[in-house]
Enzyme design. Structure first.
Site, PDB file in Angstrom:
ATOM      1  CG  ASP A  75     133.868  42.560  -4.442  1.00  8.89           C
ATOM      2  OD1 ASP A  75     134.284  41.402  -4.605  1.00  8.89           O
ATOM      3  OD2 ASP A  75     134.609  43.526  -4.191  1.00  8.89           O
ATOM      4  CG  HIS A 105     133.435  33.712  -8.924  1.00 14.61           C
ATOM      5  ND1 HIS A 105     134.098  34.599  -9.739  1.00 14.61           N
ATOM      6  CD2 HIS A 105     133.769  32.485  -9.371  1.00 14.61           C
ATOM      7  CE1 HIS A 105     134.802  33.938 -10.647  1.00 14.61           C
ATOM      8  NE2 HIS A 105     134.606  32.657 -10.445  1.00 14.61           N
TER       9      HIS A 105
END
Length: 602
Positions: A75, A105
Site C-alpha cells: 500500500d 490499486h
C-alpha cells in the site's frame, strides 16, 4: 505508547485512553539514554525539481528490466511510479509475475473513469503497452472476470490485444473458505493466498490449462485437493450450513468479503459438479476471457527484440514470504525484487535490472497482524477489537487531525529537553467523545485524515513513522533508488517524525534469542544493525528523530507552482532518510493524480 503484543498469545484488553501498563512501560522507556544520532547534524542538501526526461528516463534507458516494488508493508502507492515507467517509449511490456489478487490499486482513464485492479497490471490503461499475468501468479478466474475484466466490458474498453494470461495456479472457492475458516479474525485478505500456495508447493490443485483440457483429470485433481478442505471441516466439526453462516457473518456489514459464488460452493451438494460447471461456463466457454499464452516465452522474446520490460511488484519487501524477519505474518509469495526476477524466469546474467523501491510518508502504514515497531499503536489494535472498516472507528472521535498532530509533536515529544531520547510520552488527548492515548488518537486521526484503509480489505491501516531501521535493509538488498509517495501529506504537519532506532523492552524482563544474539531490556537496534525476528520486534519501540515540517509552504500539486523551490522541511526530511538508510531519493509524490510527482535532480 502502547504495550507490545505477545508473539505467542497476542490477545489484549486494549483501551482508548492511556492505561496503567502504558504508564509502567513509559516509566522505563524514559530512562533510556539518548543515542548520539538524535542530535547528529545531517547536511541538508538543496533538492531541486527536474523533469521525468532528465531523471527517471535516463535510468530506464540504461536498463532492460525495470521493477517497481514496495519497500515497506504494501500500500505504498506504487501505481504512480508504475504508470510513469510504463509511459517510457521503449517500455512495451508490463507484467505481474507472482502473488495474486491480494494486491489492489486504483487508476483512472483519460476521461476520469475509475478502474480497480487486483491482479491485472495497473498499466492496462497506458497506451502502447502489452500486459501480462504470468504463470507463477495465482488467480481466481471468476473473481478476475467479475471484478477486473467486467470493468472493461461495462465501459466498452478494448482489452483483448492488451492483456494476456499464462498458465496460472487457480484459486478455487475452497481455497478462500480455507482462508476464512483457518485464519485469525482480521488477519487475512480472505483471497485464499496461503491455501493456494500450499496447493502449489504440494503439487495439488489445478492450473488454468486444466480447465481447458480433459474433464476427468480436472475432476480428479479437484477431488484430491479438496481433501484439505474436508479435513478442516472434520477437525473443526463444521457442516456446510455452518460454513454458509460464517460467510454471511463476514459479509454482514455490507462489504462483500466472501463472494456469492464462494457461498454457493459451500451450499452445493456436489461440489465437484459445481466447480466444473462454474469453470466451463465462466472460463472455458467465456468469449470475454482474456487471451492465453506462454507469458515467459513472450517476455523473453520481447527482451530479445530490444524492448524494455516492467515488472510490477505486488505487496512489498517486508511482506515477502522469503523474508525471515516477518515470516509469520507475510504473504505467501516472494515479493522482493529478487523474488520477482526469479518468478519471471529470465537469465539475470544477460540483462541489466533497475529496481525502484516505493515507500510512503508521512503516514507509513501496514494492514493485517504482525510486528510493526514504528506504528502509533500495536499492529493488532484494530483487529483485536473487530474493527473492520474506517466506519467502525469511534464515531466523532479524533476528527481534528490538525489539533492532534500538533499535540503529538509539540507535547508528547519533549524535544527541548536535554534528556530527550526520541520516545514520546503517553499523554492523553481529549475531545467531546472522551480521552484518548495520544498514540491511539494519532492512529485514528491518520487513518481518517489520509483515508488509510486496505485497497482490498477496507480495513483501517495502522499508521506510523517512516522506518529507517527497516529501510536500511531494503536498501542494502535492492537499493538505492527510492520514490516516496504522499509527501504532500506533510503539508498538514507541524513536524515530521522518522524512526532511526528501536529500543527492546519486555515488561516481564524476558529475553529473545534471534540468530544467536540475545536481546534484553535496553538493547538498542540502529539502522544498519541486524534486524531481529518478529519475536523480538514485538517488544521493540521506536526512537524517533523529529524534523521541522513545512506547514505554510505546501507542496501539493494543487497549491504549488511547477519548479518552485522545495521547502526547507521537505529537504530536511529527504536528507535524513537518505542519511540513515543510504537510499537515493529520485522522486516524491505530491497529489492523487498519476502526474503528481516531483522528480529530483540527480
Amino acid at each position: 505508547m502502547a504495550a507490545a503484543p505477545s508473539a505467542t498469545a497476542p490477545k489484549h484488553n486494549y483501551t482508548l485512553g492511556t492505561n496503567a501498563s502504558q504508564l509502567e512501560l513509559y516509566k522505563y522507556l524514559k530512562t533510556v539514554p539518548p543515542i548520539p544520532e538524535l542530535r547528529q547534524a545531517v547536511t541538508i542538501k538543496k533538492y531541486e525539481e527536474a523533469s521525468v526526461d532528465d531523471t527517471l528516463y535516463p535510468l530506464i534507458d540504461e536498463h532492460q528490466i525495470i521493477m517497481v516494488v514496495g519497500a515497506f508493508f504494501g500500500d505504498e502507492g506504487k501505481g504512480k511510479t508504475v504508470d510513469a515507467v510504463a509511459r517510457h517509449p521503449a517500455c512495451t511490456c508490463v507484467a505481474r509475475v507472482n502473488s495474486g489478487e491480494n494486491a489492489g490499486h486504483t487508476v483512472f482513464d483519460d476521461i476520469g473513469r475509475k478502474y480497480v485492479f487486483n491482479l491485472a497490471p495497473s498499466s492496462l490503461l497506458t497506451p502502447n503497452t502489452r500486459n501480462y499475468v504470468s504463470s507463477e501468479c495465482v488467480m481466481d478466474p471468476i473473481s478476475f472476470m467479475e471484478r477486473e475484466i467486467g470493468q472493461f466490458i461495462k465501459s466498452n474498453m478494448p482489452y483483448k490485444d492488451k492483456l494476456f494470461v499464462g498458465n496460472v495456479f487457480v484459486v478455487t472457492p475452497y481455497h478462500k473458505l480455507l482462508d476464512l475458516l483457518g485464519s485469525a479474525p482480521n488477519s487475512s485478505t480472505l483471497k485464499g493466498m496461503s491455501p493456494i500456495h500450499a496447493s502449489k508447493v504440494t503439487k495439488r490443485g489445478i492450473r488454468l490449462d486444466h480447465i481447458f483440457n480433459d474433464e476427468g483429470v480436472l475432476r480428479a485433481r479437484l477431488a484430491k485437493d479438496m481433501d484439505t478442505y474436508y479435513g478442516l471441516l472434520k477437525v473443526k466439526g463444521l457442516t456446510d450450513k455452518d460454513v454458509v453462516r460464517r460467510c454471511e457473518e463476514e459479509n454482514a456489514d455490507g462489504v462483500e468479503r466472501v463472494p456469492g459464488y464462494v457461498v454457493d460452493f459451500a451450499r452445493a451438494e456436489n461440489k465437484i459438479d459445481y466447480l466444473v460447471k462454474l469453470y466451463t461456463e465462466r472460463v472455458k466457454n467465456n468469449k470475454d476471457f482474456p487471451r492465453r499464452c506462454d507469458v515467459t516465452h513472450e517476455l523473453r522474446a520481447a527482451l530479445a527484440r530490444g524492448e524494455k520490460l516492467l515488472l510490477e511488484g505486488p505487496q512489498s519487501y517486508w511482506l515477502s514470504n522469503a523474508r525471515e524477519k516477518f515470516w509469520e505474518s507475510t504473504t505467501s509469495a516472494d515479493t522482493t525484487a529478487g523474488g520477482l526476477l526469479a518468478s519471471a524466469q529470465f537469465n539475470f546474467q544477460r540483462y541489466k535490472v533497475l529496481v525502484i523501491n516505493v515507500h510512503k510518508a508521512p503516514g507509513s502504514s501496514r494492514v493485517g497482524i504482525g510486528a510493526n515497531p514504528s506504528s502509533f499503536v500495536p499492529q493488532d489494535y484494530y483487529s483485536a477489537q473487530d474493527i473492520k472498516t474506517l466506519e467502525a472507528l469511534p464515531k466523532g472521535g479524533c476528527v481534528d487531525f490538525d489539533k492532534i498532530q500538533n499535540f503529538f509533536y509539540t507535547k508528547a515529544f519533549n524535544t527541548e529537553s536535554k534528556t530527550f531520547n526520541g520516545i514520546y510520552e503517553p499523554l492523553e488527548y481529549e475531545d467531546a467523545t472522551g480521552k484518548y492515548n495520544i498514540g491511539v488518537a494519532m492512529s485514528i486521526a491518520s487513518a481518517r485524515h489520509h483515508g488509510e484503509c486496505g485497497a482490498v480489505t477496507k480495513k483501517p491501516r495502522v499508521c506510523g513513522f517512516f522506518d529507517c531501521v527497516l529501510h536500511f535493509e531494503v536498501n542494502a538488498v535492492q537499493g538505492p533508488y527510492l520514490s516516496i509517495s504522499a509527501v504532500d501529506r506533510g503539508d498538514d504537519y507541524d513536524r515530521i517524525g522518522i524512526t532511526i532506532a528501536y529500543v527492546y523492552y519486555d515488561v516481564g524482563n524476558k529475553m529473545v534469542d534471534a540468530n544467536g544474539r540475545v536481546y534484553k531490556n535496553g538493547d538498542i537496534i540502529k539502522a544498519g544493525d541486524p534486524v531481529p525476528c518478529e519475536m523480538a520486534l514485538y517488544h521493540c519501540y521506536p526512537i524517533v528523530k523529529v524534523i521541522n515540517g513545512w506547514k505554510g509552504a505546501p507542496i501539493a500539486a494543487s497549491k504549488r507552482r511547477p519548479n518552485e523551490p522545495l521547502p526547507k522541511g521537505v529537504c530536511e526530511f529527504i536528507a535524513n532518510v537518505e542519511f540513515f538508510t543510504g537510499a537515493k531519493v529520485i522522486s516524491i509524490g505530491n497529489g492523487p493524480r498519476g502526474s503528481d510527482i516531483i522528480y529530483l535532480k540527480q
